[in-house]
Design a protein around this motif. Structure first.
Motif, PDB file in Angstrom:
ATOM      1  N   THR A  88       0.892  -1.156   0.000  1.00 42.93           N
ATOM      2  CA  THR A  88       0.000   0.000   0.000  1.00 42.93           C
ATOM      3  C   THR A  88       0.930   1.206   0.000  1.00 42.93           C
ATOM      4  O   THR A  88       1.752   1.359   0.905  1.00 42.93           O
ATOM      5  N   VAL A  89       0.810   2.027  -1.017  1.00 43.22           N
ATOM      6  CA  VAL A  89       1.686   3.187  -1.139  1.00 43.22           C
ATOM      7  C   VAL A  89       1.294   4.192  -0.057  1.00 43.22           C
ATOM      8  O   VAL A  89       0.114   4.535   0.099  1.00 43.22           O
ATOM      9  N   PRO A  90       2.277   4.660   0.706  1.00 44.75           N
ATOM     10  CA  PRO A  90       1.969   5.615   1.780  1.00 44.75           C
ATOM     11  C   PRO A  90       1.247   6.853   1.251  1.00 44.75           C
ATOM     12  O   PRO A  90       1.616   7.408   0.212  1.00 44.75           O
ATOM     13  N   LYS A  91       0.210   7.267   1.961  1.00 44.76           N
ATOM     14  CA  LYS A  91      -0.585   8.425   1.527  1.00 44.76           C
ATOM     15  C   LYS A  91       0.244   9.696   1.450  1.00 44.76           C
ATOM     16  O   LYS A  91      -0.082  10.606   0.688  1.00 44.76           O
ATOM     17  N   GLU A  92       1.342   9.753   2.189  1.00 39.28           N
ATOM     18  CA  GLU A  92       2.216  10.924   2.180  1.00 39.28           C
ATOM     19  C   GLU A  92       2.861  11.156   0.814  1.00 39.28           C
ATOM     20  O   GLU A  92       3.386  12.235   0.548  1.00 39.28           O
ATOM     21  N   LEU A  93       2.822  10.146  -0.049  1.00 44.68           N
ATOM     22  CA  LEU A  93       3.414  10.288  -1.385  1.00 44.68           C
ATOM     23  C   LEU A  93       2.415  10.816  -2.411  1.00 44.68           C
ATOM     24  O   LEU A  93       2.751  10.952  -3.585  1.00 44.68           O
ATOM     25  N   GLY A  94       1.197  11.115  -1.965  1.00 46.67           N
ATOM     26  CA  GLY A  94       0.187  11.651  -2.867  1.00 46.67           C
ATOM     27  C   GLY A  94       0.691  12.905  -3.556  1.00 46.67           C
ATOM     28  O   GLY A  94       1.285  13.776  -2.923  1.00 46.67           O
ATOM     29  N   ALA A  96      -2.574  -2.682  -5.519  1.00 46.50           N
ATOM     30  CA  ALA A  96      -3.933  -2.766  -6.058  1.00 46.50           C
ATOM     31  C   ALA A  96      -4.374  -1.395  -6.581  1.00 46.50           C
ATOM     32  O   ALA A  96      -5.316  -1.302  -7.352  1.00 46.50           O
ATOM     33  N   GLU A  97      -3.671  -0.345  -6.157  1.00 46.46           N
ATOM     34  CA  GLU A  97      -3.973   1.010  -6.613  1.00 46.46           C
ATOM     35  C   GLU A  97      -3.426   1.147  -8.036  1.00 46.46           C
ATOM     36  O   GLU A  97      -2.220   1.177  -8.246  1.00 46.46           O
ATOM     37  N   LEU A  98      -4.321   1.226  -8.993  1.00 45.97           N
ATOM     38  CA  LEU A  98      -3.955   1.134 -10.402  1.00 45.97           C
ATOM     39  C   LEU A  98      -3.149   2.308 -10.939  1.00 45.97           C
ATOM     40  O   LEU A  98      -2.579   2.225 -12.022  1.00 45.97           O
ATOM     41  N   GLU A  99      -3.067   3.419 -10.189  1.00 49.35           N
ATOM     42  CA  GLU A  99      -2.333   4.578 -10.721  1.00 49.35           C
ATOM     43  C   GLU A  99      -0.827   4.408 -10.652  1.00 49.35           C
ATOM     44  O   GLU A  99      -0.084   5.227 -11.193  1.00 49.35           O
ATOM     45  N   TYR A 100      -0.354   3.338 -10.012  1.00 51.38           N
ATOM     46  CA  TYR A 100       1.088   3.151  -9.855  1.00 51.38           C
ATOM     47  C   TYR A 100       1.622   2.099 -10.828  1.00 51.38           C
ATOM     48  O   TYR A 100       1.156   0.964 -10.851  1.00 51.38           O
ATOM     49  N   SER A 101       2.619   2.508 -11.595  1.00 53.60           N
ATOM     50  CA  SER A 101       3.322   1.558 -12.460  1.00 53.60           C
ATOM     51  C   SER A 101       4.293   0.773 -11.591  1.00 53.60           C
ATOM     52  O   SER A 101       4.777   1.273 -10.578  1.00 53.60           O
ATOM     53  N   SER A 102       4.575  -0.444 -12.000  1.00 59.09           N
ATOM     54  CA  SER A 102       5.513  -1.242 -11.214  1.00 59.09           C
ATOM     55  C   SER A 102       6.409  -2.064 -12.114  1.00 59.09           C
ATOM     56  O   SER A 102       6.044  -2.418 -13.232  1.00 59.09           O
ATOM     57  N   VAL A 103       7.593  -2.346 -11.582  1.00 56.42           N
ATOM     58  CA  VAL A 103       8.557  -3.207 -12.237  1.00 56.42           C
ATOM     59  C   VAL A 103       8.770  -4.380 -11.289  1.00 56.42           C
ATOM     60  O   VAL A 103       9.226  -4.195 -10.160  1.00 56.42           O
ATOM     61  N   VAL A 104       8.375  -5.559 -11.744  1.00 55.98           N
ATOM     62  CA  VAL A 104       8.459  -6.743 -10.886  1.00 55.98           C
ATOM     63  C   VAL A 104       9.054  -7.917 -11.665  1.00 55.98           C
ATOM     64  O   VAL A 104       8.967  -7.968 -12.885  1.00 55.98           O
ATOM     65  N   PRO A 105       9.659  -8.872 -10.947  1.00 54.81           N
ATOM     66  CA  PRO A 105      10.182 -10.056 -11.631  1.00 54.81           C
ATOM     67  C   PRO A 105       9.039 -10.947 -12.109  1.00 54.81           C
ATOM     68  O   PRO A 105       7.948 -10.933 -11.537  1.00 54.81           O
ATOM     69  N   ASP A 106       9.296 -11.701 -13.140  1.00 59.18           N
ATOM     70  CA  ASP A 106       8.337 -12.680 -13.640  1.00 59.18           C
ATOM     71  C   ASP A 106       8.516 -13.950 -12.812  1.00 59.18           C
ATOM     72  O   ASP A 106       9.301 -14.839 -13.160  1.00 59.18           O
ATOM     73  N   GLU A 107       7.830 -14.011 -11.690  1.00 54.64           N
ATOM     74  CA  GLU A 107       8.016 -15.107 -10.731  1.00 54.64           C
ATOM     75  C   GLU A 107       7.683 -16.467 -11.335  1.00 54.64           C
ATOM     76  O   GLU A 107       8.363 -17.457 -11.058  1.00 54.64           O
TER      77      GLU A 107
END
Length: 184
Positions: free
Chosen positions: A60-66, A78-89
């Motif tokens: 959960t992205v801290p609200k302070e980063l709004g 789960a917050e769709l506004e954030y792009s992510s880079v993750v490994p293909d597990e």
């Protein structure tokens, strides 16, 4: 042979070419230290932030980063506004299992973690996918979920290898578990 790292290969040098600076903070997993770091970055009006975790997990992205552009690294939200880079597990699980199959192992176990993290589910899916693709049935008794440290690896190793019908290889979730399995 070691390759020489060119200055432009370092993030801080690439940033400097664009009149920017790279700042890195490590909270060491301490929520208070993380909040202090976030507040400091916000106070200094950073242009953007890479919010990273040491292992792939949902956050959960801290609200302070709004209001600040944020990209997640080794994390998803789960917050769709954030792009992510993750490994293909799942692919990690496939690759590890195929590697063992390539050495002739047809009886492969899996020492995984009890943690509910994307890496555990993905790697197990990959393990199962690779065995099924090779026409090898998955033996549930050769899968053991324990803590992700050497102690958990020892426990998983004893459980899997303590069976009369035991595998000839074990795919381990991480290096710490692998050390424990090796010790078992």
């Amino acid at each position: 042979a070691l390759e020489r790292v060119l200055p432009a290969d370092r993030p801080q040098d690439a940033a400097a070419e664009h009149q920017s600076v790279v700042l890195a903070l490590d909270s060491t997993g301490d929520p208070q230290r993380e909040l202090l770091g976030i507040r400091t970055l916000v106070d200094h009006r950073v242009d953007g932030l890479v919010y990273a975790r040491m292992s792939h997990q949902s956050v959960t992205v801290p609200k302070e980063l709004g209001g600040i552009p944020v990209v997640l690294a080794n994390a998803s939200s789960a917050e769709l506004e954030y792009s992510s880079v993750v490994p293909d597990e799942q692919q990690i699980g496939v690759d590890a299992t195929v590697h063992l199959l390539g050495y002739g192992h047809l009886k492969i176990g899996f020492a995984t973690v009890t943690d509910d993290v994307p890496a555990a589910a993905g790697r197990e899916r990959g393990y199962r996918t690779a065995l099924e693709a090779a026409g090898i049935p998955v033996k549930e008794e050769w899968i053991s979920a324990k803590s992700g440290d050497a102690q958990g690896g020892r426990a998983a190793g004893r459980e899997i290898l303590g069976r009369k019908d035991r595998p000839t290889a074990i795919f381990c979730f991480n290096d710490e578990m692998a050390m424990g399995v090796y010790q078992a």
